[in-house]
Design a protein around this motif. Sequence first.
Motif, mmCIF file in Angstrom:
data_model
loop_
_atom_site.group_PDB
_atom_site.id
_atom_site.type_symbol
_atom_site.label_atom_id
_atom_site.label_comp_id
_atom_site.label_asym_id
_atom_site.label_seq_id
_atom_site.Cartn_x
_atom_site.Cartn_y
_atom_site.Cartn_z
ATOM 1 N N ILE A 91 0.833 -1.214 0.000
ATOM 2 C CA ILE A 91 0.000 0.000 0.000
ATOM 3 C C ILE A 91 0.866 1.262 0.000
ATOM 4 O O ILE A 91 0.619 2.190 -0.771
ATOM 5 C CB ILE A 91 -0.953 -0.016 1.210
ATOM 6 N N GLY A 92 1.882 1.273 0.875
ATOM 7 C CA GLY A 92 2.720 2.467 0.999
ATOM 8 C C GLY A 92 3.378 2.861 -0.313
ATOM 9 O O GLY A 92 3.417 4.048 -0.675
ATOM 10 N N THR A 93 3.878 1.881 -1.043
ATOM 11 C CA THR A 93 4.561 2.185 -2.307
ATOM 12 C C THR A 93 3.585 2.789 -3.325
ATOM 13 O O THR A 93 3.922 3.740 -4.032
ATOM 14 C CB THR A 93 5.176 0.905 -2.911
ATOM 15 N N ARG A 94 2.389 2.237 -3.369
ATOM 16 C CA ARG A 94 1.389 2.751 -4.323
ATOM 17 C C ARG A 94 0.900 4.142 -3.916
ATOM 18 O O ARG A 94 0.666 5.008 -4.762
ATOM 19 C CB ARG A 94 0.232 1.761 -4.432
ATOM 20 N N LEU A 95 0.784 4.326 -2.640
ATOM 21 C CA LEU A 95 0.385 5.646 -2.140
ATOM 22 C C LEU A 95 1.460 6.679 -2.508
ATOM 23 O O LEU A 95 1.152 7.805 -2.922
ATOM 24 C CB LEU A 95 0.226 5.553 -0.615
ATOM 25 N N TRP A 96 2.701 6.280 -2.351
ATOM 26 C CA TRP A 96 3.815 7.164 -2.707
ATOM 27 C C TRP A 96 3.729 7.544 -4.189
ATOM 28 O O TRP A 96 3.883 8.715 -4.551
ATOM 29 C CB TRP A 96 5.136 6.448 -2.424
ATOM 30 N N ALA A 97 3.456 6.536 -5.030
ATOM 31 C CA ALA A 97 3.445 6.797 -6.476
ATOM 32 C C ALA A 97 2.305 7.749 -6.855
ATOM 33 O O ALA A 97 2.525 8.695 -7.621
ATOM 34 C CB ALA A 97 3.310 5.477 -7.238
ATOM 35 N N VAL A 98 1.100 7.529 -6.334
ATOM 36 C CA VAL A 98 -0.001 8.431 -6.712
ATOM 37 C C VAL A 98 0.219 9.823 -6.114
ATOM 38 O O VAL A 98 -0.134 10.838 -6.725
ATOM 39 C CB VAL A 98 -1.405 7.893 -6.297
ATOM 40 N N GLY A 99 0.832 9.858 -4.940
ATOM 41 C CA GLY A 99 1.134 11.161 -4.338
ATOM 42 C C GLY A 99 2.131 11.930 -5.168
ATOM 43 O O GLY A 99 1.990 13.133 -5.410
#
Lengths: 626, 79
Positions: A91-99
């Motif tokens: 989740i964290g990695t995907r959140l980072w990417a969309v952010g």
Amino acid sequence: MIPVIVVLVYLVIIGYIGSVAYRRGKENTEDFFLASRSIGSLVFFLSLFATNMTAFAILGSSGMAYKRGIGVFGLMASSSGFIIPLCIFFIGTRLWAVGKKFGHMTQVQYFRDRWECSNIGTAIFALSAIMLVPYMIVSIMGGGTVLEDISRSGPNSAALIPYWLGCLIVALVVTINVFFGGMRGIVWVNVFQTILFLLFGVVAVIVISHNLHGGYGALFTKMATTRAGALLARDRIPQEEFWSYTFIPLSSIMFPHMAMMCLSAKKMSAFKNTVIAYPIAIMAVWLPCVFLGVVGAAVIPGLQNSDGILLKLLTQYAPVWLAGILGAGIISAVMGSDCHQVLAMSTMFTKDVFGYYGGLQKYGEKGSVFFARAFVLVVTVIAYIIALSQVPIFDLAVRFAFSGFAAMAPIMVAALFWKRSTKWGALASTIWVGVCLAATWYLQSASDPIGKDLADRAAAAARASAVRPGGAVPGGQRPGGRAPSAGPGNGETAVAGAHPGRPGAGSPSSVGGPPATGGGQAQASPGGPIASGPRGAGRKPGGAPAGKPPVTMVPIYPSLGNMFLRSQATVTIYGYLPVVPMVLGSAILMILVSLLTRPPSRATIDKYFSTETAGAPGPEPEKVLS
Amino acid sequence: MKWLLAALVLVVYALHQDSWLWANKTLVFGMLPVGLAYHAGYCILSACLMAVLVKFAWPAHLEHSVADLPETLMEADHA
């Protein structure tokens, strides 16, 4: 006096680091809230770890192990060491990417854009804020209590730093650090803090071992033949509760301050070492503390407030400077997470409310940073004033917050992984979480007399055991140190004397700690009281004498059988913690309601899921929706 | 490969519930209760699992999609 000096020196260093960060900062919100998304690998790991580690990891864990034994490590630490890195990885990695792609700084900004919603985002914001605020208040209360405790020269002497002053010092340092430094100031401080409390446990185990007559092996061998031997296994932790606890770490990625940390990384590669090192770091902090908590139950039995066991062990078996470092370690854990919580609250209000409802257009970036700083000031002043009241209700609120954030995890998972998810599904999950929290709160309040009765019965059982043979396990002492106080039967008092998992107001164990539950729980016979001890946990030959297990769980509504059970501290549903049905219900509602409602537009789905457009930057989220 | 890794994650999750050690008070290395030693080992196992996931399931496409963005475009977008 020395512990106080060590802690004060530490606080000065923290203030200084914050001021240096201020001079490096820029006057825009991305820099203030996310350090311009520039955090490197090592700092990212140390800061992320500090964000999630609280004073509970040091004091609460040892205090709980004192009462419930070595199982506390598996209950809270190893489950977190497995689930949290997985959450960060998926989740964290995907959140980072969309952010990074779309400029989101909060979870709600992402949800609003991802599901083309406005007020539903506000509902998610409101629930998150309601759950985060008590966490922040309890952190200040915990810091005040710790400073008060370590500034006493003896058990009955007056504190050099009274509670109100301790809270004030913590609130001031947190305010200065966040107000001036923003995210950059916090992460720099976190580096120092994390190294401090990673080292503390190992040093404490070695030093205490050196002064303990016969060492740990002899102590535990002797302990196994007494009542306290139950602490060497998991006799006081039911399997249902043990399993339930694996749901709690899901909260990690839904805590706004954790999500914001994920957004602050410079490169996604920063996550690689973090997820690998995280379980080891958890072990480094928790293992010594749980271990020493059990040692404490053997050598210093009968403590009413078991959260103080580490401080007592250090006082008796370690040089005074180590107690000072422990104090600094605890304060660092308190402030490490508190700073992030204050900044997260400030970010949420600035971006999700102030900016979203027109503040950004009207006052610009500089005005937003000014608003954020003013908010930090106001919120810490309010938190300080509330902390002075020492209302115990916040302890409970924090415990509920863990379950609440865990139950909101399906919302984030759906947003990131499921194209067909809708804002209505998110709203249904949010309402479910809110209703479940209210219902659990009601059940908890309604069954408080039962909990009190169970605590009284356990206390009576402990008093009875006190007259039986079996005092403290001889552990030796530091030359010149105080002799371990003889107390009632080993471990038994720990179960009975305190309210397990229900720390007193401002007790450090409640500082951001996961939901602690009551003493032993077990299978119930419908309508009747239940004896403690896990299912299938039999006595091994040569094991500790069990004695008659105390009654620890009672049905709240006998007509409903074992549906709602009450232990000394908490409500369970068929023996499972409320977090289990909360998470499962939230996930089911997200799926069902999404399938029944209209999905977001094709353009939005393509924006977040299409590989062709994955690299294309989107417009500023606030501009899209305002 | 994806299914193998998913199965691995589930196996590690299941190993957390070590009911067979529940009442065991044996000391490992003469000083560490076996239940505690098991879960310390479990943390190490979790770290190994994460290393395997990083090696074989790293979401590199996310990294590339962001890396492909022109720096100036991102800065303008976030400002």
